[in-house]
Design an enzyme around this catalytic site. Structure first.
Site, PDB file in Angstrom:
ATOM      1  N   CYS A   9       0.821  -1.229   0.000  1.00 22.85           N
ATOM      2  CA  CYS A   9       0.000   0.000   0.000  1.00 22.85           C
ATOM      3  C   CYS A   9       0.848   1.270   0.000  1.00 22.85           C
ATOM      4  O   CYS A   9       0.339   2.354  -0.259  1.00 22.85           O
ATOM      5  CB  CYS A   9      -0.938   0.002   1.192  1.00 22.85           C
ATOM      6  SG  CYS A   9      -2.000  -1.439   1.208  1.00 22.85           S
TER       7      CYS A   9
ATOM      8  N   HIS B 296      -3.265   7.143   2.487  1.00 24.97           N
ATOM      9  CA  HIS B 296      -3.678   5.855   1.919  1.00 24.97           C
ATOM     10  C   HIS B 296      -5.041   5.501   2.514  1.00 24.97           C
ATOM     11  O   HIS B 296      -5.265   5.650   3.715  1.00 24.97           O
ATOM     12  CB  HIS B 296      -2.639   4.791   2.272  1.00 24.97           C
ATOM     13  CG  HIS B 296      -3.121   3.395   2.039  1.00 24.97           C
ATOM     14  ND1 HIS B 296      -3.694   3.009   0.847  1.00 24.97           N
ATOM     15  CD2 HIS B 296      -3.141   2.291   2.849  1.00 24.97           C
ATOM     16  CE1 HIS B 296      -4.042   1.738   0.920  1.00 24.97           C
ATOM     17  NE2 HIS B 296      -3.717   1.283   2.128  1.00 24.97           N
TER      18      HIS B 296
ATOM     19  N   ASN C  48     -10.040  -0.229  -0.034  1.00 24.76           N
ATOM     20  CA  ASN C  48      -8.580  -0.150  -0.023  1.00 24.76           C
ATOM     21  C   ASN C  48      -8.055  -0.679  -1.365  1.00 24.76           C
ATOM     22  O   ASN C  48      -8.194  -1.862  -1.662  1.00 24.76           O
ATOM     23  CB  ASN C  48      -8.065  -1.000   1.147  1.00 24.76           C
ATOM     24  CG  ASN C  48      -6.551  -0.992   1.283  1.00 24.76           C
ATOM     25  OD1 ASN C  48      -5.841  -0.565   0.368  1.00 24.76           O
ATOM     26  ND2 ASN C  48      -6.058  -1.480   2.400  1.00 24.76           N
TER      27      ASN C  48
HETATM   28  O1  UT7 Z   1      -3.680  -1.144   3.708  1.00 22.83           O
HETATM   29  C1  UT7 Z   1      -2.675  -1.825   4.350  1.00 22.83           C
HETATM   30  C2  UT7 Z   1      -2.799  -1.869   5.798  1.00 22.83           C
HETATM   31  N1  UT7 Z   1      -4.057  -2.432   6.233  1.00 22.83           N
HETATM   32  C3  UT7 Z   1      -4.688  -1.845   7.194  1.00 22.83           C
HETATM   33  O2  UT7 Z   1      -4.271  -0.817   7.647  1.00 22.83           O
HETATM   34  C4  UT7 Z   1      -5.902  -2.526   7.765  1.00 22.83           C
HETATM   35  C5  UT7 Z   1      -5.858  -2.435   9.237  1.00 22.83           C
HETATM   36  N2  UT7 Z   1      -6.905  -3.131   9.945  1.00 22.83           N
HETATM   37  C6  UT7 Z   1      -8.227  -2.814   9.892  1.00 22.83           C
HETATM   38  O3  UT7 Z   1      -8.658  -2.009   9.110  1.00 22.83           O
HETATM   39  C7  UT7 Z   1      -9.130  -3.456  10.920  1.00 22.83           C
HETATM   40  O4  UT7 Z   1      -8.337  -4.154  11.850  1.00 22.83           O
HETATM   41  C8  UT7 Z   1     -10.205  -4.411  10.345  1.00 22.83           C
HETATM   42  C9  UT7 Z   1     -11.269  -3.612   9.659  1.00 22.83           C
HETATM   43  C10 UT7 Z   1      -9.579  -5.402   9.391  1.00 22.83           C
HETATM   44  C11 UT7 Z   1     -10.868  -5.192  11.484  1.00 22.83           C
HETATM   45  O5  UT7 Z   1     -11.434  -4.285  12.424  1.00 22.83           O
HETATM   46  P1  UT7 Z   1     -11.128  -4.456  13.981  1.00 22.83           P
HETATM   47  O6  UT7 Z   1     -11.906  -3.406  14.669  1.00 22.83           O
HETATM   48  O7  UT7 Z   1      -9.639  -4.454  14.173  1.00 22.83           O
HETATM   49  O8  UT7 Z   1     -11.763  -5.866  14.297  1.00 22.83           O
HETATM   50  P2  UT7 Z   1     -11.052  -7.181  14.909  1.00 22.83           P
HETATM   51  O9  UT7 Z   1     -10.169  -7.816  13.914  1.00 22.83           O
HETATM   52  O10 UT7 Z   1     -10.490  -6.850  16.256  1.00 22.83           O
HETATM   53  O11 UT7 Z   1     -12.306  -8.126  15.119  1.00 22.83           O
HETATM   54  C12 UT7 Z   1     -13.371  -7.781  16.041  1.00 22.83           C
HETATM   55  C13 UT7 Z   1     -14.480  -8.807  15.876  1.00 22.83           C
HETATM   56  C14 UT7 Z   1     -13.986 -10.259  15.917  1.00 22.83           C
HETATM   57  O12 UT7 Z   1     -14.976 -11.045  16.570  1.00 22.83           O
HETATM   58  P3  UT7 Z   1     -14.829 -11.441  18.117  1.00 22.83           P
HETATM   59  O13 UT7 Z   1     -13.541 -12.206  18.218  1.00 22.83           O
HETATM   60  O14 UT7 Z   1     -14.775 -10.139  18.866  1.00 22.83           O
HETATM   61  O15 UT7 Z   1     -16.043 -12.246  18.376  1.00 22.83           O
HETATM   62  C15 UT7 Z   1     -13.938 -10.641  14.455  1.00 22.83           C
HETATM   63  O16 UT7 Z   1     -14.090 -12.038  14.263  1.00 22.83           O
HETATM   64  O17 UT7 Z   1     -15.104  -8.641  14.607  1.00 22.83           O
HETATM   65  C16 UT7 Z   1     -15.129  -9.914  13.911  1.00 22.83           C
HETATM   66  N3  UT7 Z   1     -15.040  -9.633  12.483  1.00 22.83           N
HETATM   67  C17 UT7 Z   1     -16.117  -9.384  11.720  1.00 22.83           C
HETATM   68  N4  UT7 Z   1     -17.437  -9.310  12.021  1.00 22.83           N
HETATM   69  C18 UT7 Z   1     -18.270  -9.008  11.014  1.00 22.83           C
HETATM   70  C19 UT7 Z   1     -13.922  -9.565  11.710  1.00 22.83           C
HETATM   71  N5  UT7 Z   1     -14.258  -9.264  10.445  1.00 22.83           N
HETATM   72  C20 UT7 Z   1     -15.618  -9.155  10.433  1.00 22.83           C
HETATM   73  C21 UT7 Z   1     -16.552  -8.851   9.432  1.00 22.83           C
HETATM   74  N6  UT7 Z   1     -17.864  -8.778   9.765  1.00 22.83           N
HETATM   75  N7  UT7 Z   1     -16.173  -8.595   8.151  1.00 22.83           N
END
Ligand code: UT7
Length: 331
Positions: free
Chosen positions: A114, A254, A284
């Site tokens: 990215c 980005h 993204n």
């Molecule tokens: O571009 C290059 C660099 N990339 C980035 O900068 C991306 C960085 N990361 C992110 O944007 C975020 O971490 C995400 C959007 C990918 C995820 O958001 P988050 O707030 O960090 O969520 P998390 O991974 O901590 O997950 C929280 C919960 C989990 O469930 P439990 O364990 O709390 O029950 C996940 O399983 O959300 C769940 N989850 C989802 N739920 C519904 C993860 N993905 C999804 C989904 N829909 N798509």
């Protein structure tokens, strides 16, 4: 000494739109979750017969037309992509060059995920300042749908396809010049965001299982490192160049996640008017996201000659970078 000026911008977005509602029918997710956690509402997806180079060519043609520089005067083409037409070779930059009708150019791809557009900006600047090249076409182009696992809700909701391109050319006028570009990398965090299969580092049986070259990400950890690293890097480039954040007309981060953009923007005390946001409509698009966002403000008539852009990016590698770039069109 020659300086490097950012002359023009172009972009291309494929027609097909994949909405959050569409994704909710494919994996266990919802429009509400995606909107709240990422700010993304929809992303564009290239058709099967549309390759990364095709997206790049369309963006490049527009950037060249708007640059006032003749096609035959382009002497280098650099493409930032993690979804090349072909892994290893030929490079997508050489395919784009040929499709544009360019002969006798230096052409190559770089892999900085990215952060790719900031990396190729630094390459264009260095080649021009050294006197080795005069007019460099830089392209961020991605068909991320080709390397996205649409059974993994943690990644498939994030990514989209698209391309952006810019022409960077030599100038004697320091006022037009790209002020500074920072780039960095730290392989200690390589496992946060990677495509583990398909390269020489893959387990042989993984290849046999046709595991594909899908992206895998530890999203939450990546998020935290991104906010920390970007805030530090952007503060440093502003301080180093003695530029106050108030004097930035366009902060073009980005477009990975609205929450990351907001956290970094707030830390820099950027106003809503300064921050360029496209993540809601493109998702993204990795190396293409910054030039696509610049193109959006250009086409909205919001990017004027002489205005200062602050770019920042973060991605797999890990890599990061920032740049201070005045918009310096020839026409
Ligand atoms: O571009 C290059 C660099 N990339 C980035 O900068 C991306 C960085 N990361 C992110 O944007 C975020 O971490 C995400 C959007 C990918 C995820 O958001 P988050 O707030 O960090 O969520 P998390 O991974 O901590 O997950 C929280 C919960 C989990 O469930 P439990 O364990 O709390 O029950 C996940 O399983 O959300 C769940 N989850 C989802 N739920 C519904 C993860 N993905 C999804 C989904 N829909 N798509």
């Amino acid at each position: 000494m020659a300086y490097a000026a950012f002359r023009s911008i172009g972009a291309y977005v494929p027609q097909k739109i994949l909405t959050n509602e569409d994704l909710a029918e494919m994996v266990d997710t919802s429009d509400e979750w995606i909107t709240k956690r990422t700010g993304i509402k929809e992303r564009h997806i290239a058709s099967d017969d549309e390759y990364t180079s095709d997206l790049g060519v369309k963006a490049a043609r527009q950037a060249i037309e708007r640059s006032g520089i003749a096609l035959e005067d382009i002497d280098m083409v650099v493409c930032a992509t993690i979804s090349p037409d072909y892994f290893c070779m030929p490079s997508t930059a050489t395919i784009i060059s040929t499709k544009l009708g360019l002969k006798n150019v230096t052409a190559f791809d770089i892999s900085a995920a990215c952060t790719g557009f900031v990396y190729i900006l630094s390459i264009a600047k260095a080649f021009i300042e050294s006197g080795m090249k005069k007019n460099v076409l830089i392209i961020g182009a991605e068909k991320l749908s080709a390397i996205t696992d649409y059974t993994d809700r943690g990644t498939c909701i994030l990514f989209g396809d698209g391309a952006g391109a810019a022409v960077i050319s030599a100038t004697d006028n320091k006022d037009e010049a790209i002020v500074d570009v920072h780039t960095g990398a730290d392989g200690e965090y390589a496992d946060l965001l990677m495509t583990p299969n398909g390269g020489s580092g893959s387990a042989h049986d993984a290849l046999e299982e046709e595991a594909g070259v899908f992206m895998q990400m530890k999203g939450n950890e990546t998020f935290k490192v991104a906010v920390r690293t970007l805030t530090k890097d952007v503060k440093e480039i502003l301080e180093h160049n003695n530029i106050a954040s108030e004097s930035i007309e366009h902060f073009v981060p980005h477009q990975a996640n609205y929450r990351i953009i907001k956290a970094v923007g707030d830390a820099l005390k950027m106003t809503e008017e300064q921050v360029v946001l496209t993540v809601h409509k493109y998702g993204n698009t990795s190396g293409a996201s910054i030039p696509m966002a610049i193109n959006d403000i250009y086409e909205a008539g919001e990017l004027k000659a002489g205005e200062m852009m602050l770019l920042d990016a973060f991605g797999g590698g890990l890599t990061w970078g920032s740049a201070l770039v005045p918009f310096s069109p020839l026409k």
